[in-house]
Design a protein around this motif. Structure first.
Motif, PDB file in Angstrom:
ATOM      1  N   TRP A  43      38.424  60.550  42.363  1.00 54.33           N
ATOM      2  CA  TRP A  43      38.770  59.212  41.851  1.00 54.33           C
ATOM      3  C   TRP A  43      38.469  58.303  42.760  1.00 54.33           C
ATOM      4  O   TRP A  43      38.335  58.362  44.243  1.00 54.33           O
ATOM      5  CB  TRP A  43      40.210  59.243  42.051  1.00 54.33           C
ATOM      6  CG  TRP A  43      41.272  59.963  41.036  1.00 54.33           C
ATOM      7  CD1 TRP A  43      41.238  61.140  41.088  1.00 54.33           C
ATOM      8  CD2 TRP A  43      41.636  59.434  40.033  1.00 54.33           C
ATOM      9  NE1 TRP A  43      41.996  61.447  39.795  1.00 54.33           N
ATOM     10  CE2 TRP A  43      42.179  60.308  39.030  1.00 54.33           C
ATOM     11  CE3 TRP A  43      41.705  57.885  39.349  1.00 54.33           C
ATOM     12  CZ2 TRP A  43      43.049  60.129  37.803  1.00 54.33           C
ATOM     13  CZ3 TRP A  43      42.401  57.701  38.406  1.00 54.33           C
ATOM     14  CH2 TRP A  43      42.841  58.928  37.217  1.00 54.33           C
ATOM     15  N   THR A  44      37.702  57.217  42.407  1.00 49.91           N
ATOM     16  CA  THR A  44      37.095  55.829  43.256  1.00 49.91           C
ATOM     17  C   THR A  44      37.739  54.795  42.551  1.00 49.91           C
ATOM     18  O   THR A  44      37.958  54.671  41.492  1.00 49.91           O
ATOM     19  CB  THR A  44      35.602  56.166  43.116  1.00 49.91           C
ATOM     20  OG1 THR A  44      35.048  55.942  41.980  1.00 49.91           O
ATOM     21  CG2 THR A  44      35.198  57.440  44.044  1.00 49.91           C
ATOM     22  N   SER A  45      37.231  53.699  43.166  1.00 43.42           N
ATOM     23  CA  SER A  45      37.769  52.299  42.875  1.00 43.42           C
ATOM     24  C   SER A  45      36.731  51.311  42.925  1.00 43.42           C
ATOM     25  O   SER A  45      36.026  51.253  43.907  1.00 43.42           O
ATOM     26  CB  SER A  45      39.224  51.997  43.540  1.00 43.42           C
ATOM     27  OG  SER A  45      40.192  52.942  43.403  1.00 43.42           O
ATOM     28  N   THR A  46      36.713  50.408  42.050  1.00 43.61           N
ATOM     29  CA  THR A  46      35.892  49.364  42.120  1.00 43.61           C
ATOM     30  C   THR A  46      36.694  48.005  42.147  1.00 43.61           C
ATOM     31  O   THR A  46      37.452  47.957  41.132  1.00 43.61           O
ATOM     32  CB  THR A  46      34.628  49.481  41.203  1.00 43.61           C
ATOM     33  OG1 THR A  46      34.015  50.409  41.248  1.00 43.61           O
ATOM     34  CG2 THR A  46      33.821  47.884  41.271  1.00 43.61           C
ATOM     35  N   VAL A  47      36.691  47.153  42.839  1.00 45.58           N
ATOM     36  CA  VAL A  47      37.484  46.021  43.093  1.00 45.58           C
ATOM     37  C   VAL A  47      36.640  44.986  42.260  1.00 45.58           C
ATOM     38  O   VAL A  47      35.576  44.363  42.600  1.00 45.58           O
ATOM     39  CB  VAL A  47      37.952  45.502  44.330  1.00 45.58           C
ATOM     40  CG1 VAL A  47      38.511  44.043  44.281  1.00 45.58           C
ATOM     41  CG2 VAL A  47      38.666  46.295  45.332  1.00 45.58           C
ATOM     42  N   LEU A  48      37.458  44.413  41.180  1.00 44.27           N
ATOM     43  CA  LEU A  48      36.593  43.272  40.339  1.00 44.27           C
ATOM     44  C   LEU A  48      36.975  42.006  40.536  1.00 44.27           C
ATOM     45  O   LEU A  48      36.315  41.064  40.442  1.00 44.27           O
ATOM     46  CB  LEU A  48      37.242  43.621  38.647  1.00 44.27           C
ATOM     47  CG  LEU A  48      36.825  44.824  38.230  1.00 44.27           C
ATOM     48  CD1 LEU A  48      37.342  44.937  36.676  1.00 44.27           C
ATOM     49  CD2 LEU A  48      35.170  45.425  38.249  1.00 44.27           C
ATOM     50  N   GLU A  49      38.303  41.929  41.093  1.00 42.07           N
ATOM     51  CA  GLU A  49      38.873  40.439  41.669  1.00 42.07           C
ATOM     52  C   GLU A  49      39.854  40.634  42.659  1.00 42.07           C
ATOM     53  O   GLU A  49      40.812  41.453  42.521  1.00 42.07           O
ATOM     54  CB  GLU A  49      39.527  39.948  40.476  1.00 42.07           C
ATOM     55  CG  GLU A  49      39.675  38.242  40.707  1.00 42.07           C
ATOM     56  CD  GLU A  49      40.294  37.590  39.448  1.00 42.07           C
ATOM     57  OE1 GLU A  49      40.014  36.567  39.206  1.00 42.07           O
ATOM     58  OE2 GLU A  49      41.235  38.404  38.833  1.00 42.07           O
ATOM     59  N   LEU A  50      39.726  39.941  43.794  1.00 43.78           N
ATOM     60  CA  LEU A  50      40.810  39.744  44.771  1.00 43.78           C
ATOM     61  C   LEU A  50      41.099  38.430  45.184  1.00 43.78           C
ATOM     62  O   LEU A  50      40.049  37.485  45.587  1.00 43.78           O
ATOM     63  CB  LEU A  50      40.487  40.393  45.996  1.00 43.78           C
ATOM     64  CG  LEU A  50      41.500  40.620  47.012  1.00 43.78           C
ATOM     65  CD1 LEU A  50      41.116  42.155  48.049  1.00 43.78           C
ATOM     66  CD2 LEU A  50      41.640  39.660  47.967  1.00 43.78           C
ATOM     67  N   ARG A  51      42.319  37.703  44.806  1.00 46.29           N
ATOM     68  CA  ARG A  51      42.579  36.263  44.939  1.00 46.29           C
ATOM     69  C   ARG A  51      43.938  36.191  45.466  1.00 46.29           C
ATOM     70  O   ARG A  51      44.875  36.966  44.957  1.00 46.29           O
ATOM     71  CB  ARG A  51      42.367  35.442  43.597  1.00 46.29           C
ATOM     72  CG  ARG A  51      42.980  35.920  42.306  1.00 46.29           C
ATOM     73  CD  ARG A  51      42.259  35.275  41.007  1.00 46.29           C
ATOM     74  NE  ARG A  51      42.895  35.639  39.879  1.00 46.29           N
ATOM     75  CZ  ARG A  51      43.976  35.015  39.322  1.00 46.29           C
ATOM     76  NH1 ARG A  51      44.155  33.994  39.616  1.00 46.29           N
ATOM     77  NH2 ARG A  51      44.162  35.538  38.191  1.00 46.29           N
ATOM     78  N   THR A  52      44.080  34.873  45.928  1.00 46.69           N
ATOM     79  CA  THR A  52      45.534  34.560  46.327  1.00 46.69           C
ATOM     80  C   THR A  52      46.212  33.841  45.182  1.00 46.69           C
ATOM     81  O   THR A  52      45.423  32.508  44.986  1.00 46.69           O
ATOM     82  CB  THR A  52      45.677  33.890  47.557  1.00 46.69           C
ATOM     83  OG1 THR A  52      44.939  34.765  48.631  1.00 46.69           O
ATOM     84  CG2 THR A  52      46.802  33.710  48.060  1.00 46.69           C
ATOM     85  N   VAL A  53      47.361  34.131  44.621  1.00 48.09           N
ATOM     86  CA  VAL A  53      47.835  33.119  43.546  1.00 48.09           C
ATOM     87  C   VAL A  53      49.417  33.342  43.890  1.00 48.09           C
ATOM     88  O   VAL A  53      49.959  33.629  44.867  1.00 48.09           O
ATOM     89  CB  VAL A  53      47.989  33.766  42.487  1.00 48.09           C
ATOM     90  CG1 VAL A  53      46.385  34.095  41.773  1.00 48.09           C
ATOM     91  CG2 VAL A  53      48.600  35.138  42.208  1.00 48.09           C
TER      92      VAL A  53
END
Length: 258
Positions: A90-100
């Motif tokens: 299992w691996t992960s790719t971050v598509l978006e990281l934002r503060t809301v």
């Protein structure tokens, strides 16, 4: 007609069980002749197995045994901390990281003010390089100041334990069927409106403080859930009966969360 279709289906399942993922199965013409059925009857059975992720049809090449589904067990609550990971790398790719801002709905789930800041992280999960799930995570910003995309790609729960001193203890999760939108299907490399499993999870620490709210979409053709149930005929009030009932009702899915 229905009986013929069931007979064809059973024959196809036998062929699938005797082959490995990626192996070809006989052509439609060969199967129709061997089973003594019409092309529409055969195709109806094949279409069902394609839709459920057991067969793959490739234009101009034929039909093949589909890749194995990723399997995750539901286990009793008292065993949740020891659940084995699902099979595969299992691996992960971050598509978006934002503060809301949390907003009313997610604020209620995380027991924070609607005006409080949280991190909204969208990541694509892969198994052995193939896209399997699309996750939307919401974490109170004050729990993870300075969180980076790299932190989310190397195991979020391990990061919480090792770097933040936060130990995820338990979660409440629901599972329901859905279909994928254009954008979701493109990210998961499947056709639009393909079936998927929608997971909705709120995770808390040992002090019952909500630390994470997640909505995840898992490909219906590559993922399945297996539940182990404890069944007993013992009388109510019997310790063995009560323990088995508690185990049967206490299914908790942790699976690939990390």
């Amino acid at each position: 007609m229905e009986l013929k279709r069931e007979r064809v289906r059973e024959h196809l399942l036998t062929l699938i069980d005797s082959r490995r993922p990626g192996d070809a199965i006989p052509s439609e013409r060969t199967l129709c002749a061997a089973l003594g059925v019409s092309r529409p009857t055969l195709r109806a059975a094949v279409d069902e197995l394609v839709a459920t992720g057991l067969l793959v049809r490739e234009h101009g090449r034929g039909m093949f045994v589909a890749p194995d589904k990723i399997t995750q067990e539901l286990v009793a609550e008292h065993r949740a901390a020891g659940v084995p990971r699902s099979r595969g790398d299992w691996t992960s790719t971050v598509l978006e990281l934002r503060t809301v801002r949390a907003g009313a709905r997610i604020g209620r789930k995380l027991a924070i003010s609607p005006a409080a800041e949280l991190l909204h992280v969208t990541r694509l999960r892969h198994v052995d390089g193939a896209p399997i799930a699309l996750e939307h995570l919401h974490v109170p910003a004050d729990l993870v100041p300075g969180l980076t995309a790299a932190d989310m790609e190397t195991g979020f729960y391990a990061h919480l334990r090792d770097r933040r001193g936060i130990r995820p203890a338990h979660a409440v999760q629901s599972i329901e069927p859905t279909v994928l939108s254009d954008e979701e299907a493109a990210l998961l490399s499947v056709p639009v409106l393909s079936p998927a499993l929608l997971f909705d999870r709120t995770t808390s620490d040992a002090a019952n403080r909500p630390i994470e709210y997640v909505r995840s979409l898992y490909r219906g053709d590559r993922y399945r859930i297996v539940s182990r149930l404890a069944l007993t005929d013992g009388p109510p009030g019997d310790p063995a009966t009560d323990a088995a009932t508690a185990a049967a009702r206490g299914g908790t899915w942790w699976g690939t969360v990390d």
